[in-house]
Scaffold this motif. Structure first.
Motif, PDB file in Angstrom:
ATOM      1  N   GLU A 329      39.679  68.461  63.364  1.00 41.77           N
ATOM      2  CA  GLU A 329      39.999  67.516  62.297  1.00 41.77           C
ATOM      3  C   GLU A 329      38.742  66.872  61.715  1.00 41.77           C
ATOM      4  O   GLU A 329      38.746  66.443  60.552  1.00 41.77           O
ATOM      5  CB  GLU A 329      40.953  66.450  62.832  1.00 41.77           C
ATOM      6  CG  GLU A 329      41.729  65.718  61.755  1.00 41.77           C
ATOM      7  CD  GLU A 329      42.948  65.006  62.295  1.00 41.77           C
ATOM      8  OE1 GLU A 329      43.253  63.899  61.822  1.00 41.77           O
ATOM      9  OE2 GLU A 329      43.601  65.564  63.205  1.00 41.77           O
ATOM     10  N   MET A 330      37.688  66.806  62.506  1.00 45.40           N
ATOM     11  CA  MET A 330      36.418  66.293  61.976  1.00 45.40           C
ATOM     12  C   MET A 330      35.861  67.188  60.882  1.00 45.40           C
ATOM     13  O   MET A 330      35.138  66.727  59.984  1.00 45.40           O
ATOM     14  CB  MET A 330      35.406  66.176  63.114  1.00 45.40           C
ATOM     15  CG  MET A 330      35.627  64.990  64.040  1.00 45.40           C
ATOM     16  SD  MET A 330      35.078  63.423  63.310  1.00 45.40           S
ATOM     17  CE  MET A 330      33.313  63.683  63.224  1.00 45.40           C
ATOM     18  N   ARG A 393      28.792  61.007  58.623  1.00 42.96           N
ATOM     19  CA  ARG A 393      29.552  60.079  57.780  1.00 42.96           C
ATOM     20  C   ARG A 393      30.080  58.939  58.653  1.00 42.96           C
ATOM     21  O   ARG A 393      31.210  58.993  59.150  1.00 42.96           O
ATOM     22  CB  ARG A 393      30.696  60.807  57.078  1.00 42.96           C
ATOM     23  CG  ARG A 393      30.226  61.999  56.255  1.00 42.96           C
ATOM     24  CD  ARG A 393      31.362  62.661  55.505  1.00 42.96           C
ATOM     25  NE  ARG A 393      30.913  63.876  54.861  1.00 42.96           N
ATOM     26  CZ  ARG A 393      30.287  63.923  53.687  1.00 42.96           C
ATOM     27  NH1 ARG A 393      30.037  62.792  53.023  1.00 42.96           N
ATOM     28  NH2 ARG A 393      29.910  65.070  53.169  1.00 42.96           N
ATOM     29  N   ASP A 394      29.268  57.928  58.848  1.00 43.94           N
ATOM     30  CA  ASP A 394      29.664  56.800  59.699  1.00 43.94           C
ATOM     31  C   ASP A 394      30.717  55.926  59.026  1.00 43.94           C
ATOM     32  O   ASP A 394      31.566  55.332  59.694  1.00 43.94           O
ATOM     33  CB  ASP A 394      28.439  55.946  60.050  1.00 43.94           C
ATOM     34  CG  ASP A 394      27.449  56.718  60.909  1.00 43.94           C
ATOM     35  OD1 ASP A 394      27.897  57.657  61.602  1.00 43.94           O
ATOM     36  OD2 ASP A 394      26.246  56.412  60.876  1.00 43.94           O
ATOM     37  N   LYS A 395      30.675  55.833  57.707  1.00 41.62           N
ATOM     38  CA  LYS A 395      31.609  54.956  57.015  1.00 41.62           C
ATOM     39  C   LYS A 395      33.027  55.545  56.979  1.00 41.62           C
ATOM     40  O   LYS A 395      33.994  54.790  56.916  1.00 41.62           O
ATOM     41  CB  LYS A 395      31.113  54.701  55.585  1.00 41.62           C
ATOM     42  CG  LYS A 395      29.793  53.942  55.533  1.00 41.62           C
ATOM     43  CD  LYS A 395      29.374  53.697  54.097  1.00 41.62           C
ATOM     44  CE  LYS A 395      28.063  52.926  54.041  1.00 41.62           C
ATOM     45  NZ  LYS A 395      27.625  52.663  52.648  1.00 41.62           N
ATOM     46  N   VAL A 399      39.187  59.436  61.198  1.00 42.29           N
ATOM     47  CA  VAL A 399      39.479  60.427  62.240  1.00 42.29           C
ATOM     48  C   VAL A 399      39.025  59.922  63.599  1.00 42.29           C
ATOM     49  O   VAL A 399      39.736  60.059  64.608  1.00 42.29           O
ATOM     50  CB  VAL A 399      38.814  61.772  61.889  1.00 42.29           C
ATOM     51  CG1 VAL A 399      39.046  62.786  62.999  1.00 42.29           C
ATOM     52  CG2 VAL A 399      39.340  62.304  60.564  1.00 42.29           C
ATOM     53  N   ARG A 400      37.858  59.300  63.663  1.00 42.56           N
ATOM     54  CA  ARG A 400      37.349  58.805  64.947  1.00 42.56           C
ATOM     55  C   ARG A 400      38.202  57.653  65.481  1.00 42.56           C
ATOM     56  O   ARG A 400      38.494  57.601  66.673  1.00 42.56           O
ATOM     57  CB  ARG A 400      35.893  58.346  64.788  1.00 42.56           C
ATOM     58  CG  ARG A 400      34.924  59.504  64.653  1.00 42.56           C
ATOM     59  CD  ARG A 400      33.480  59.014  64.675  1.00 42.56           C
ATOM     60  NE  ARG A 400      32.558  60.131  64.684  1.00 42.56           N
ATOM     61  CZ  ARG A 400      32.145  60.773  65.772  1.00 42.56           C
ATOM     62  NH1 ARG A 400      32.585  60.388  66.959  1.00 42.56           N
ATOM     63  NH2 ARG A 400      31.309  61.781  65.683  1.00 42.56           N
ATOM     64  N   SER A 401      38.585  56.762  64.607  1.00 46.25           N
ATOM     65  CA  SER A 401      39.429  55.656  65.065  1.00 46.25           C
ATOM     66  C   SER A 401      40.807  56.155  65.495  1.00 46.25           C
ATOM     67  O   SER A 401      41.431  55.609  66.421  1.00 46.25           O
ATOM     68  CB  SER A 401      39.564  54.608  63.967  1.00 46.25           C
ATOM     69  OG  SER A 401      40.173  55.170  62.809  1.00 46.25           O
ATOM     70  N   GLU A 410      41.750  59.003  74.018  1.00 47.67           N
ATOM     71  CA  GLU A 410      40.445  58.446  73.669  1.00 47.67           C
ATOM     72  C   GLU A 410      39.345  59.518  73.679  1.00 47.67           C
ATOM     73  O   GLU A 410      38.222  59.295  74.141  1.00 47.67           O
ATOM     74  CB  GLU A 410      40.077  57.295  74.610  1.00 47.67           C
ATOM     75  CG  GLU A 410      41.067  56.146  74.576  1.00 47.67           C
ATOM     76  CD  GLU A 410      40.695  55.014  75.521  1.00 47.67           C
ATOM     77  OE1 GLU A 410      39.718  55.189  76.284  1.00 47.67           O
ATOM     78  OE2 GLU A 410      41.345  53.964  75.495  1.00 47.67           O
ATOM     79  N   VAL A 411      39.679  60.688  73.169  1.00 44.02           N
ATOM     80  CA  VAL A 411      38.713  61.792  73.212  1.00 44.02           C
ATOM     81  C   VAL A 411      37.530  61.562  72.279  1.00 44.02           C
ATOM     82  O   VAL A 411      36.461  62.152  72.471  1.00 44.02           O
ATOM     83  CB  VAL A 411      39.418  63.112  72.857  1.00 44.02           C
ATOM     84  CG1 VAL A 411      40.429  63.501  73.929  1.00 44.02           C
ATOM     85  CG2 VAL A 411      40.094  63.031  71.488  1.00 44.02           C
TER      86      VAL A 411
END
Length: 429
Positions: A329-330, A393-395, A399-401, A410-411
């Motif tokens: 998904e990233m 892309r930190d902003k 997907v990470r949250s 919490e992968v």
């Protein structure tokens, strides 16, 4: 007389005295001899009958099975030798007669017997070596046990679900082979060159918003992947302005929801999430434009389906599958990964997840069902680990949250692998 007649009618004849038709006794005798089954064979338990024939040892009354001599059974050479020996012993003269005949008579008799034995014994082929017959020895039961079947390297992953009518296990392999063939039809070119008003960063922002919509509506992951594919294939054919980009994305989710969901959201829901930036007529017009442009062929192969298939081949746990889903998904918001084959991308995400979990490498079963060897996936696996390490892309962290939640184990909080350790792990497997 009537009473006695009724008694005779009511009283059944004994079974052993029942009159038999002509030749019935002879036929019954032949059947009994052929099958070696007694008169009570109908009441025999089939399991006991199978056991009594399957388990037979050398000490049983029937005797254990014997080895067969191939040349002896075919040519009957040993039988002829025995018969010839018996006949020779009968025709030998008594000792007194032999003494009377002398040396010449013995030589003559030997010559005659030799000619007779040569006529009765078939000549051997010139290529067959003359070997003295070896007496047969009783064979131990252990040598006659069938060899253990070797476990095949490739496992049949659909065997366990053959009885499930909803799994379609009988057609699963054919379905995924068909999807692999359709991948070639839906390979994306570099379409950003002919889009003057849209960039890769704008596309990443749109995909990040689409992930949020999928999470809020609790849609299937297949809906999200298909919607992103619809956006990309539409932008290959149509030049669009940035003002219409969100309209294209929301309409793509609407179409994908109708294709994948059992209860898709309605048009008013999509107008609401767009903050009423578009009218109902515009959304319906965009839906017709996307479908007509793609010629209503929207069954596009997506990586998520292949990922679930390959995870089944690896017998991966839900946590390992979730990690591979996070990696896959990233790549949705990264334009550089749009030109990758969906099946290859799914296989690479799973291989990286297995390596991060230290669960082994690419097995023969995975290679058979995926069509990729481990060496084919190494370059893409390294790129995925690089994406996970440096986070370009930190902003855009939807997907990470999402995968930082405990529902998804919490992968997203797992530390990426060191590039040198990853290189060593890939070369060793």
């Amino acid at each position: 007389m009537a009473c006695s007649r009724r008694t005779k009618e009511r009283t059944p004849l004994p079974r052993e005295r029942t009159p038999l038709p002509r030749n019935a006794k002879m036929l019954a005798t032949k059947q009994t001899r052929a099958g070696k089954v007694g008169p009570t064979a109908e009441n025999v338990d089939p399991e006991k009958e199978e056991n009594c024939y399957a388990k037979r040892s050398s000490s049983s009354p029937q005797g254990g099975p014997k080895k067969r001599s191939a040349f002896g059974d075919i040519t009957n050479a040993r039988k002829n030798q025995v018969v010839a020996g018996k006949k020779e012993s009968v025709k030998v003269a008594p000792p007194k007669a032999q003494k009377a005949q002398g040396t010449l008579g013995v030589a003559k008799n030997n010559e005659i017997n030799l000619k007779k034995s040569m006529k009765k014994t078939p000549p051997k082929a010139p290529s067959e070596p003359e070997v003295d017959p070896v007496p047969e020895k009783p064979v131990p039961v252990q040598e006659l046990k069938p060899p253990k079947e070797r476990v095949p390297a490739v496992e049949d992953i659909d065997k366990e679900q053959l009885g499930d009518p909803y799994a379609s296990a009988e057609y699963a392999k054919d379905i995924f082979e068909y999807m692999r063939e359709r991948e070639e039809k839906f390979m994306l070119p570099d379409y950003m060159e002919k889009q003057p008003d849209i960039t890769g960063d704008m596309r990443a922002i749109l995909v990040d918003w689409m992930v949020e919509v999928q999470e809020n509506f609790e849609l299937n992951h297949e809906t999200l992947y298909l919607a992103v594919k619809l956006v990309d294939h539409y932008l290959v054919e149509v030049v669009s302005m940035r003002e219409k980009l969100q309209l294209i994305g929301s309409t793509a989710i609407l179409i994908a929801s109708k294709f994948e969901e059992r209860c898709p959201p309605c048009v008013d829901d999509f107008l609401y999430i767009c903050d009423d930036a578009y009218k109902r007529e515009e959304l319906l017009a965009m839906e017709m434009s996307i479908l007509s442009t793609l010629k209503f062929d929207i069954n596009i192969p997506i990586p998520y389906r292949f990922l679930r298939r390959f995870a089944k081949c690896a017998r991966a746990t839900m946590e390992t599958l979730t990690l591979a889903r996070f990696l896959c998904e990233m790549t949705l918001q990264e334009y550089d990964y749009t030109r990758e084959s969906p099946s290859k991308l799914a296989a690479s995400c799973l291989l990286l997840a297995l390596t991060m979990k230290n669960l082994g490498g690419w097995t023969p079963t995975l290679e058979y069902y995926s069509g990729y060897s481990a060496q084919d996936l190494h370059p893409l696996v390294k790129r995925l680990n690089f994406l996970l390490t440096y986070q370009p892309r930190d902003k855009l962290n939807t997907v990470r949250s999402k995968y930082s939640h405990r529902v998804f184990f919490e992968v997203a909080k797992l530390a990426p692998m060191d590039m040198l350790k990853l290189e060593k792990a890939l070369t060793s497997c």
